[in-house]
Design an enzyme around this catalytic site. Structure first.
Site, PDB file in Angstrom:
ATOM      1  N   HIS A  68     113.395  75.040  66.592  1.00 13.33           N
ATOM      2  CA  HIS A  68     114.481  75.386  67.897  1.00 13.33           C
ATOM      3  C   HIS A  68     113.501  75.096  68.716  1.00 13.33           C
ATOM      4  CE1 HIS A  68     115.989  78.571  64.554  1.00 13.33           C
ATOM      5  NE2 HIS A  68     117.370  77.920  65.140  1.00 13.33           N
ATOM      6  N   HIS A  90     116.887  85.257  68.817  1.00 15.72           N
ATOM      7  CA  HIS A  90     117.692  85.887  67.010  1.00 15.72           C
ATOM      8  C   HIS A  90     117.653  87.212  66.925  1.00 15.72           C
ATOM      9  CE1 HIS A  90     117.657  81.688  65.759  1.00 15.72           C
ATOM     10  NE2 HIS A  90     118.692  81.589  64.955  1.00 15.72           N
ATOM     11  N   GLU A 189     120.071  85.241  51.898  1.00 14.79           N
ATOM     12  CA  GLU A 189     120.766  85.800  51.546  1.00 14.79           C
ATOM     13  C   GLU A 189     120.086  86.540  49.907  1.00 14.79           C
ATOM     14  OE1 GLU A 189     121.933  84.098  53.483  1.00 14.79           O
ATOM     15  OE2 GLU A 189     122.005  85.841  55.159  1.00 14.79           O
TER      16      GLU A 189
HETATM   17  I1  8IG Z   1     119.607  76.356  58.851  1.00 15.89           I
HETATM   18  O1  8IG Z   1     120.845  79.863  53.538  1.00 15.89           O
HETATM   19  C1  8IG Z   1     120.305  78.555  57.445  1.00 15.89           C
HETATM   20  N1  8IG Z   1     120.076  79.235  58.139  1.00 15.89           N
HETATM   21  N2  8IG Z   1     121.459  83.696  56.213  1.00 15.89           N
HETATM   22  N3  8IG Z   1     121.242  82.013  55.302  1.00 15.89           N
HETATM   23  C2  8IG Z   1     120.981  82.452  56.269  1.00 15.89           C
HETATM   24  N4  8IG Z   1     120.602  82.303  58.104  1.00 15.89           N
HETATM   25  C3  8IG Z   1     120.674  80.229  57.003  1.00 15.89           C
HETATM   26  C4  8IG Z   1     120.842  80.047  56.165  1.00 15.89           C
HETATM   27  C5  8IG Z   1     121.685  80.530  55.073  1.00 15.89           C
HETATM   28  N5  8IG Z   1     120.823  78.374  56.308  1.00 15.89           N
END
Ligand code: 8IG
Length: 275
Positions: A68, A90, A189
Site C-alpha cells: 500500500h 483500513h 476468512e
Molecule cells: I488481496 O481473500 C486480498 N484481500 N478478506 N480475503 C479478504 N481480503 C483479501 C483477500 C481475501 N485477498
C-alpha cells in the site's frame, strides 16, 4: 449535529484546505482510492500537479502495510482535476469508521462528484484466475459498522453507478461484475465464512471499500468500484493464503491495472457531465 459529527466534518474541511493550498487548485472533480495492486499507475494517469504524503495532511496517516502506498496525488486528466490516494485507512487498523471515511469526505469537500474505489481481494468464482479484474455491481457490509452518524437513511439501491459501469464495459466488455463482501479482517476468512458469504450472494471478499462507499453515497458522489482478484478465497481452492503471494499477484497485474485506470479516468473526465 452531534459534537462527533462536527469534528469529522471539521477534519475534512481542514484537509481539503491543505490540499487546495499545496496543490494550488480550487477543487477536484474525481477522486480515486487505489488499493492493493492498483497504485503503481497513479502518477501516469495525467499531468501531476502535486504529490503530498498523506501523513502531512490533517486526519490522514500513512499506511504501514506492504503493498500500500501513502500519497495524495493531484493530477489533471482531460481538463479535470483528479485526486488520487495511493493508500487507504483500513477498518482493521482500529482508528474507527471516521478515519476510514476521511479520504472520501475530504474529496467530497473538494467538490468531487465521482469516486473510483479499487481494492485487491479474494474471489469465490472458480472461473476467475488470480489477476482477474472485476467490476463491482453491489456490496455486502459485514463489518457491523458504518461511517454514517444518526438517522441518515441514504438510498443504497444503486450504490455502484450504472452509467459508470457501462462506461467501463465500453473500454473492456469482458470484465465480469461481482458482489463484494467486506469482512473486518485482518485475518483472512475461514472456509466456512467464505461459504457463508457465497450463500449471501457475494462473489468477492475483502477488507475495505464498503464503508468508503457508504460515506461517498451519503455525500452524493457517484461510485465506480474495481476489484483485483489476487487470490481465490480460503477453501475455494486448495491453496493457503499468503500475503506475499497476494502482493506478487498485484505486482504482476500492475501494468494492466495502470493501463485500465488511465483509460477509465480519461473516459470519466471527458464524458461524464460534471455540471
Ligand atoms: I488481496 O481473500 C486480498 N484481500 N478478506 N480475503 C479478504 N481480503 C483479501 C483477500 C481475501 N485477498
Amino acid at each position: 449535529m452531534t459534537p462527533d459529527a462536527a469534528n469529522y466534518l471539521d477534519l475534512a474541511c481542514d484537509a481539503a484546505d491543505e490540499i487546495r493550498h499545496r496543490a494550488g487548485v480550487s477543487g477536484i472533480d474525481i477522486a480515486m482510492v487505489l488499493g492493493s495492486g492498483w497504485s503503481s499507475g497513479a502518477d501516469k494517469l495525467g499531468n501531476v500537479v502535486a504529490t503530498i504524503p498523506l501523513d502531512e495532511i490533517t486526519g490522514f496517516s500513512r499506511p504501514v502495510v506492504a503493498g500500500h502506498g501513502g500519497d495524495a496525488i493531484i493530477t489533471e486528466v482531460a481538463g479535470r482535476n483528479v485526486l488520487v490516494y495511493t493508500g487507504r485507512t483500513h477498518f482493521y487498523e482500529g482508528r474507527g469508521t471516521d478515519a476510514v471515511a476521511h479520504g472520501v469526505r475530504t474529496a467530497a469537500e473538494l467538490g468531487a462528484q465521482v469516486l473510483v474505489v479499487t481494492n485487491g481481494c479474494g474471489g469465490l468464482d472458480t472461473t476467475w484466475k488470480p489477476g482477474q479484474v472485476v467490476l463491482l455491481r453491489d456490496h455486502i457490509n459485514l463489518t457491523g459498522a458504518t461511517p454514517l452518524h444518526g438517522p441518515n437513511f441514504i438510498d443504497m439501491s444503486e450504490a455502484y453507478d450504472k452509467e459508470l459501469r457501462t462506461l467501463v464495459h465500453g473500454i473492456d466488455p469482458t470484465l465480469p461484475e461481482g458482489v463484494y463482501a467486506q469482512f473486518t479482517g485482518p485475518a483472512y476468512e475461514t472456509p466456512a465464512e467464505v461459504r457463508m458469504a457465497g450463500i449471501m450472494g457475494a462473489t468477492l471478499v475483502g477488507m475495505s471499500t464498503t464503508l468508503e462507499v457508504l460515506a461517498a453515497r451519503a455525500a452524493g458522489l457517484r461510485v465506480l468500484g474495481l476489484s483485483l482478484m489476487t487470490n481465490l478465497a480460503a477453501g475455494v481452492s486448495a491453496e493457503k493464503l499468503d500475503h506475499a503471494e497476494v502482493i506478487a499477484a498485484g505486482r504482476e497485474a500492475a501494468p494492466r491495472l495502470a493501463a485500465l485506470l488511465a483509460q477509465v479516468s480519461e473516459r470519466i473526465a471527458s464524458t461524464i457531465d460534471f455540471g
